[in-house]
Design a protein around this motif. Structure first.
Motif, PDB file in Angstrom:
ATOM      1  N   SER A 153       0.810  -1.044  -0.019  1.00  0.00           N
ATOM      2  CA  SER A 153      -0.026  -0.041  -0.058  1.00  0.00           C
ATOM      3  C   SER A 153       0.933   1.395   0.051  1.00  0.00           C
ATOM      4  CB  SER A 153      -0.735  -0.007   1.444  1.00  0.00           C
ATOM      5  OG  SER A 153      -1.510   1.218   1.412  1.00  0.00           O
ATOM      6  N   GLY A 154       0.423   2.208  -0.754  1.00  0.00           N
ATOM      7  CA  GLY A 154       1.114   3.487  -0.995  1.00  0.00           C
ATOM      8  C   GLY A 154       1.334   3.998   0.513  1.00  0.00           C
ATOM      9  N   ARG A 155       0.430   3.850   1.512  1.00  0.00           N
ATOM     10  CA  ARG A 155       0.432   4.527   2.876  1.00  0.00           C
ATOM     11  C   ARG A 155       1.520   3.857   3.510  1.00  0.00           C
ATOM     12  NH1 ARG A 155      -0.767   7.123   5.810  1.00  0.00           N
ATOM     13  NH2 ARG A 155      -2.399   6.856   7.112  1.00  0.00           N
ATOM     14  N   GLN A 156       2.115   2.806   3.188  1.00  0.00           N
ATOM     15  CA  GLN A 156       3.270   2.207   3.990  1.00  0.00           C
ATOM     16  C   GLN A 156       4.567   3.007   3.987  1.00  0.00           C
ATOM     17  OE1 GLN A 156       2.061  -1.952   2.337  1.00  0.00           O
ATOM     18  NE2 GLN A 156       3.476  -2.244   4.213  1.00  0.00           N
ATOM     19  N   LYS A 157       4.535   3.931   2.887  1.00  0.00           N
ATOM     20  CA  LYS A 157       5.880   4.738   2.762  1.00  0.00           C
ATOM     21  C   LYS A 157       6.176   5.526   3.909  1.00  0.00           C
ATOM     22  CE  LYS A 157       5.790   8.468  -0.217  1.00  0.00           C
ATOM     23  NZ  LYS A 157       5.809   9.394  -1.392  1.00  0.00           N
ATOM     24  N   SER A 158       4.825   6.160   4.553  1.00  0.00           N
ATOM     25  CA  SER A 158       4.804   7.062   5.722  1.00  0.00           C
ATOM     26  C   SER A 158       4.745   6.110   6.872  1.00  0.00           C
ATOM     27  CB  SER A 158       4.033   8.313   5.653  1.00  0.00           C
ATOM     28  OG  SER A 158       2.980   7.707   5.263  1.00  0.00           O
ATOM     29  N   LEU A 159       4.539   4.941   6.993  1.00  0.00           N
ATOM     30  CA  LEU A 159       4.240   3.999   7.967  1.00  0.00           C
ATOM     31  C   LEU A 159       5.251   3.260   8.529  1.00  0.00           C
ATOM     32  CD1 LEU A 159       0.446   3.555   7.368  1.00  0.00           C
ATOM     33  CD2 LEU A 159       1.244   4.992   9.436  1.00  0.00           C
ATOM     34  N   GLY A 160       6.740   3.409   8.252  1.00  0.00           N
ATOM     35  CA  GLY A 160       7.549   2.730   8.870  1.00  0.00           C
ATOM     36  C   GLY A 160       8.491   1.649   7.801  1.00  0.00           C
ATOM     37  N   LEU A 161       7.613   1.331   6.732  1.00  0.00           N
ATOM     38  CA  LEU A 161       8.302   0.606   5.705  1.00  0.00           C
ATOM     39  C   LEU A 161       9.340   0.990   4.707  1.00  0.00           C
ATOM     40  CD1 LEU A 161       8.470  -2.440   4.772  1.00  0.00           C
ATOM     41  CD2 LEU A 161       7.103  -1.833   2.843  1.00  0.00           C
ATOM     42  N   ASP A 162      10.664   0.854   5.298  1.00  0.00           N
ATOM     43  CA  ASP A 162      11.544   1.381   4.471  1.00  0.00           C
ATOM     44  C   ASP A 162      12.568   0.305   4.003  1.00  0.00           C
ATOM     45  OD1 ASP A 162      13.122   0.931   6.751  1.00  0.00           O
ATOM     46  OD2 ASP A 162      13.104   3.042   7.182  1.00  0.00           O
ATOM     47  N   GLU A 163      13.790   0.704   3.575  1.00  0.00           N
ATOM     48  CA  GLU A 163      14.871  -0.294   3.055  1.00  0.00           C
ATOM     49  C   GLU A 163      15.209  -1.041   4.109  1.00  0.00           C
ATOM     50  OE1 GLU A 163      17.940   1.924   0.905  1.00  0.00           O
ATOM     51  OE2 GLU A 163      19.016  -0.064   0.673  1.00  0.00           O
ATOM     52  N   ALA A 164      15.547  -0.542   5.362  1.00  0.00           N
ATOM     53  CA  ALA A 164      16.024  -1.130   6.684  1.00  0.00           C
ATOM     54  C   ALA A 164      15.135  -2.222   7.239  1.00  0.00           C
ATOM     55  CB  ALA A 164      16.741  -0.071   7.625  1.00  0.00           C
ATOM     56  N   VAL A 165      13.860  -1.711   7.201  1.00  0.00           N
ATOM     57  CA  VAL A 165      13.024  -2.536   7.653  1.00  0.00           C
ATOM     58  C   VAL A 165      12.941  -3.815   6.812  1.00  0.00           C
ATOM     59  CG1 VAL A 165      10.598  -2.926   8.130  1.00  0.00           C
ATOM     60  CG2 VAL A 165      11.821  -0.795   9.000  1.00  0.00           C
ATOM     61  N   LEU A 166      12.678  -3.707   5.615  1.00  0.00           N
ATOM     62  CA  LEU A 166      12.538  -4.595   4.495  1.00  0.00           C
ATOM     63  C   LEU A 166      13.704  -5.734   4.620  1.00  0.00           C
ATOM     64  CD1 LEU A 166      10.664  -6.210   2.586  1.00  0.00           C
ATOM     65  CD2 LEU A 166      11.876  -4.654   0.548  1.00  0.00           C
ATOM     66  N   ARG A 167      14.854  -5.130   4.688  1.00  0.00           N
ATOM     67  CA  ARG A 167      16.010  -5.855   4.778  1.00  0.00           C
ATOM     68  C   ARG A 167      16.168  -6.642   5.911  1.00  0.00           C
ATOM     69  NH1 ARG A 167      20.621  -5.096   1.793  1.00  0.00           N
ATOM     70  NH2 ARG A 167      20.156  -3.090   0.992  1.00  0.00           N
ATOM     71  N   ARG A 168      15.530  -6.217   7.032  1.00  0.00           N
ATOM     72  CA  ARG A 168      15.749  -7.069   8.530  1.00  0.00           C
ATOM     73  C   ARG A 168      14.418  -7.990   8.351  1.00  0.00           C
ATOM     74  NH1 ARG A 168      12.080  -7.241  11.786  1.00  0.00           N
ATOM     75  NH2 ARG A 168      11.079  -5.350  11.638  1.00  0.00           N
ATOM     76  N   ILE A 169      13.400  -7.804   7.570  1.00  0.00           N
ATOM     77  CA  ILE A 169      12.548  -8.845   7.417  1.00  0.00           C
ATOM     78  C   ILE A 169      13.065 -10.068   6.367  1.00  0.00           C
ATOM     79  CG2 ILE A 169      10.217  -9.723   6.098  1.00  0.00           C
ATOM     80  CD1 ILE A 169       9.257  -6.416   6.961  1.00  0.00           C
ATOM     81  N   LEU A 170      13.805  -9.579   5.551  1.00  0.00           N
ATOM     82  CA  LEU A 170      14.302 -10.514   4.736  1.00  0.00           C
ATOM     83  C   LEU A 170      15.309 -11.338   5.291  1.00  0.00           C
ATOM     84  CD1 LEU A 170      14.441  -8.566   1.204  1.00  0.00           C
ATOM     85  CD2 LEU A 170      12.793 -10.371   1.794  1.00  0.00           C
TER      86      LEU A 170
END
Ligand code: C2E
Ligand code: CA
Ligand code: CA
Ligand code: CA
Length: 278
Positions: A118-135
């Motif tokens: 969702s486009g809203r996730q841009k301002s709700l904490g999902l960034d490169e670092a978070v995605l990297r951590r999930i992966l």
């Protein structure tokens, strides 16, 4: 007549009040849905149209409501977006689906995982670092992940949106445009964003074989995708006739009830061996 008018007004206002109440109720329920384990990720197969092998799965969220039963994401995702809950929910979907699909890949099924963003996730904490951590925490390779975004998000066209999506793409994650053809298809945006896959909306597939216009549109989308070196997925394939036409148009991948509805992880596992093997 006056009486009837007033009744009607009362009816409408009661109806509105009921709607407002049920929205507030739904919002409260959604807030506890995660911790009460009512959310579940379903998976729908994505199939190679030529070999009919399973090549990927799309993660699709379901809400098992204790009273109302299974609620469709079309009904609660907008609420989750309006209230900002989509931040937490979206990350949970990513984690859960990467964990699950990672297990399938480890078992030898060579498939990619597609997750709706969702486009809203841009301002709700999902960034490169978070995605990297999930992966990393799910040991999921970025190359096996596709993020599905909508045309609306690209129309935003702001520098920050381009940066946001490009940061995922630089990690090796692929980007797909969902529901392609239904938005304001300003094709120029395709150049500005690091897009890898187009998903043709079900709208254009539904009457394929009975509607010359749709056939021409689908043909044009596929040829454009090929010249831009994009992969293509046709959504909502329900009949053999649609499949045959899509095969003849060299549409690479297909997805739809003809192969499977979205099902639980457990159900999908049981049907894995029913699909051709890649
Ligand atoms: P979508 O991303 O376009 O997903 C495809 C929808 O079409 C799914 O509906 C799927 O069940 C349905 N579908 C697939 N094949 C067929 C077919 O052959 N015929 C018909 N009639 N329908 C088919 P679903 O699961 O109800 O999801 C609705 C929408 O909710 C999704 O549309 C997506 O926009 C959103 N959504 C679902 N899960 C998530 C999520 O985790 N995050 C976000 N942000 N949105 C989600
Ligand atoms: Ca999608
Ligand atoms: Ca779609
Ligand atoms: Ca859709």
């Amino acid at each position: 007549a006056k009486q009837a008018g007033r009744n009607r007004y009362q009816f409408f206002s009661e109806q509105l009040q009921e709607d407002a109440n049920s929205m507030m109720e739904m919002e409260q329920d959604l807030r506890v849905s995660l911790e009460q384990k009512q959310l579940e990720v379903y998976y729908q197969p994505i199939i190679d149209s030529r070999t009919l092998c399973l090549v990927g799965v799309e993660a699709l969220l379901r809400w098992n409501h204790p009273i109302h039963g299974i609620i469709s994401p079309d009904r609660f995702i907008p609420l989750a977006e309006d209230t900002g809950m989509i931040g937490v929910i979206g990350q949970w979907v990513l984690e859960t689906a990467c964990q699950q699909a990672g297990q399938w890949i480890t078992k030898g099924y060579n498939l990619y995982l597609s997750v709706n963003l969702s486009g809203r996730q841009k301002s709700l904490g999902l960034d490169e670092a978070v995605l990297r951590r999930i992966l990393e925490s799910t040991a999921f390779r970025p190359e096996n992940l596709v993020l599905e975004i909508t045309e609306g998000m690209l129309l935003d066209n702001s520098h920050s949106t381009i940066e946001w999506l490009t940061s995922f793409s630089r990690m090796g994650v692929q980007l797909a445009i969902d529901d392609f053809g239904t938005g304001y298809s300003a094709l120029s945006y395709l150049k500005r964003f690091p897009i890898d896959i187009l998903k043709i909306d079900r709208e254009f597939i539904r009457e394929l074989g009975h509607n010359t216009q749709d056939m021409l549109v689908v043909k044009a989308i596929i040829s454009m995708a090929k010249s831009l070196k994009l992969r293509i997925v046709a959504e909502g394939v329900e009949t053999d006739e649609q499949l045959t036409i899509l095969q003849s148009l060299n549409c690479e991948f297909v997805q739809g009830y003809l192969f499977s509805k979205p099902v639980t992880a457990h159900e999908l596992e049981k049907s894995f061996d029913g699909f051709n093997q890649g």
